[in-house]
Design an enzyme around this catalytic site. Sequence first.
Site, PDB file in Angstrom:
ATOM      1  N   HIS A 202       0.868  -1.191   0.000  1.00 19.51           N
ATOM      2  CA  HIS A 202       0.000   0.000   0.000  1.00 19.51           C
ATOM      3  C   HIS A 202       0.896   1.230   0.000  1.00 19.51           C
ATOM      4  O   HIS A 202       1.250   1.768   1.044  1.00 19.51           O
ATOM      5  CB  HIS A 202      -0.920  -0.023   1.223  1.00 19.51           C
ATOM      6  CG  HIS A 202      -1.957   1.059   1.250  1.00 19.51           C
ATOM      7  ND1 HIS A 202      -3.191   0.894   1.837  1.00 19.51           N
ATOM      8  CD2 HIS A 202      -1.951   2.328   0.780  1.00 19.51           C
ATOM      9  CE1 HIS A 202      -3.892   2.019   1.720  1.00 19.51           C
ATOM     10  NE2 HIS A 202      -3.139   2.909   1.085  1.00 19.51           N
TER      11      HIS A 202
ATOM     12  N   HIS B 161       1.459   4.807  -2.416  1.00 25.44           N
ATOM     13  CA  HIS B 161       1.115   5.687  -3.533  1.00 25.44           C
ATOM     14  C   HIS B 161       2.384   6.381  -4.006  1.00 25.44           C
ATOM     15  O   HIS B 161       3.005   7.124  -3.236  1.00 25.44           O
ATOM     16  CB  HIS B 161       0.085   6.726  -3.095  1.00 25.44           C
ATOM     17  CG  HIS B 161      -1.205   6.137  -2.620  1.00 25.44           C
ATOM     18  ND1 HIS B 161      -2.276   5.926  -3.458  1.00 25.44           N
ATOM     19  CD2 HIS B 161      -1.592   5.696  -1.388  1.00 25.44           C
ATOM     20  CE1 HIS B 161      -3.277   5.387  -2.771  1.00 25.44           C
ATOM     21  NE2 HIS B 161      -2.880   5.236  -1.506  1.00 25.44           N
TER      22      HIS B 161
ATOM     23  N   HIS C  51      -9.585   1.039  -1.478  1.00 29.23           N
ATOM     24  CA  HIS C  51      -9.557   1.673  -0.164  1.00 29.23           C
ATOM     25  C   HIS C  51     -10.961   1.611   0.442  1.00 29.23           C
ATOM     26  O   HIS C  51     -11.950   1.930  -0.223  1.00 29.23           O
ATOM     27  CB  HIS C  51      -9.141   3.137  -0.284  1.00 29.23           C
ATOM     28  CG  HIS C  51      -7.689   3.343  -0.595  1.00 29.23           C
ATOM     29  ND1 HIS C  51      -7.022   2.648  -1.573  1.00 29.23           N
ATOM     30  CD2 HIS C  51      -6.775   4.191  -0.032  1.00 29.23           C
ATOM     31  CE1 HIS C  51      -5.758   3.056  -1.612  1.00 29.23           C
ATOM     32  NE2 HIS C  51      -5.586   3.982  -0.693  1.00 29.23           N
TER      33      HIS C  51
ATOM     34  N   GLU D 192     -11.378   3.492   6.040  1.00 24.77           N
ATOM     35  CA  GLU D 192     -10.395   4.433   6.587  1.00 24.77           C
ATOM     36  C   GLU D 192     -11.188   5.567   7.226  1.00 24.77           C
ATOM     37  O   GLU D 192     -11.338   5.634   8.435  1.00 24.77           O
ATOM     38  CB  GLU D 192      -9.473   4.944   5.481  1.00 24.77           C
ATOM     39  CG  GLU D 192      -8.457   5.978   5.949  1.00 24.77           C
ATOM     40  CD  GLU D 192      -7.711   6.641   4.804  1.00 24.77           C
ATOM     41  OE1 GLU D 192      -6.694   7.287   5.096  1.00 24.77           O
ATOM     42  OE2 GLU D 192      -8.144   6.537   3.635  1.00 24.77           O
TER      43      GLU D 192
ATOM     44  N   ASP E 154       1.802   4.015   2.907  1.00 24.43           N
ATOM     45  CA  ASP E 154       0.774   4.844   2.288  1.00 24.43           C
ATOM     46  C   ASP E 154       1.381   5.991   1.478  1.00 24.43           C
ATOM     47  O   ASP E 154       1.648   5.847   0.291  1.00 24.43           O
ATOM     48  CB  ASP E 154      -0.193   5.357   3.358  1.00 24.43           C
ATOM     49  CG  ASP E 154      -1.544   5.780   2.817  1.00 24.43           C
ATOM     50  OD1 ASP E 154      -1.757   5.655   1.604  1.00 24.43           O
ATOM     51  OD2 ASP E 154      -2.401   6.224   3.608  1.00 24.43           O
ATOM     52  N   ASP E 155       1.594   7.140   2.116  1.00 25.89           N
ATOM     53  CA  ASP E 155       2.173   8.332   1.483  1.00 25.89           C
ATOM     54  C   ASP E 155       3.296   8.846   2.383  1.00 25.89           C
ATOM     55  O   ASP E 155       3.130   9.849   3.101  1.00 25.89           O
ATOM     56  CB  ASP E 155       1.106   9.409   1.299  1.00 25.89           C
ATOM     57  CG  ASP E 155      -0.050   8.942   0.430  1.00 25.89           C
ATOM     58  OD1 ASP E 155       0.088   9.001  -0.810  1.00 25.89           O
ATOM     59  OD2 ASP E 155      -1.079   8.514   0.984  1.00 25.89           O
TER      60      ASP E 155
END
Length: 341
Positions: A17, A19, A197, A200, A278-279
């Site tokens: 996961h 990005h 997704h 969340e 994630d980011d």
Amino acid sequence: MTTVPCFIAGLPKAELHLHIEGTLEPAMMLRLAERNRQPPPFPDVETAEKAYRFTNLQSFLDIYYRSTEVLVTEEDFYDLTLAYLEKAASQKIGHAEIFFDPQAHTVRGIAFATVLRGMEEACREAHSRLGISTRLIMCILRHLSEQEGMTMLNEAVRWKRWITGIGLDSSERGNPPSKFHNLYREARREGFFLTAHAGEEGSAASVKETLDLLHVDRIDHGVRCMDDPALVKELVRRAVPLTVCPLSNVKLQVFGSMQEHNLKAMLEKGLMVTLNSDDPAYFGGYLNDNFTAAAEALDLSFSDIIRLAANSFNASMLSIVQKKIHLLELADYARGFAPGH
């Protein structure tokens, strides 16, 4: 006794996961803006870092999409992807499954092929030089229409030799899974690996709807599933992987602190949880930072950490043979450490 951070640093693992646009560090953002003769989103690194204080998912997305505007050329996407893969290899990530958001670029007039060719060249180089394998997952932006998403899916079909998965990201509120039912049916017919997704900022109902309507192979985030005991049992029964991102969850105030995160409870329920960043450029840490923060705040045992790493390979798109190779490497590594913590 081996410290947890040292153990994690050498731990073989996969990341599922991530990005790629979320790995755009402020320094690279400024460098690309200058190279492309664009006004930078922020005047300097310090200002950018101060702006990375978010109250929810939307406050993050506003800055995220603004920052992607510096990505223009094939070289930009190559540089961005290779920088992440070099970082990943240094953290003992042997396999990475990378999200990318083409709609954030095509809306600016950037060709789909520009994005993909730059990324794929970096993936090939990283595999040759660093030994890290990759899969690319094209994400559909859920705040846009299903028809716009279908246009992207048609592009993905043309590039199927490079794109192996389809995902769904962006703002969850007001954009339910049902909005993309037809798109996912078509993606499944085309043979793509499916993920989305859910759970969340959305509820457990969003996770259930994603499973029931989109028939995904994997759920991204999914932490709200714990609000529905029947759903948890179903996820366990079906061994549906959940790609959890602890630092992201805290940064976006899904949980008030890492100590409040439900990761350990998810493990105790038998859910197939993986850890991810994630980011990372926005949320304060790459994969090893997520492992360390969660392990220390939630008092994870060495066996918990090993299980999370094993889950990351088992939940991946790798072949059975490739999974076994990674799992043997993980077992060899773990054998050298005490089982307790």
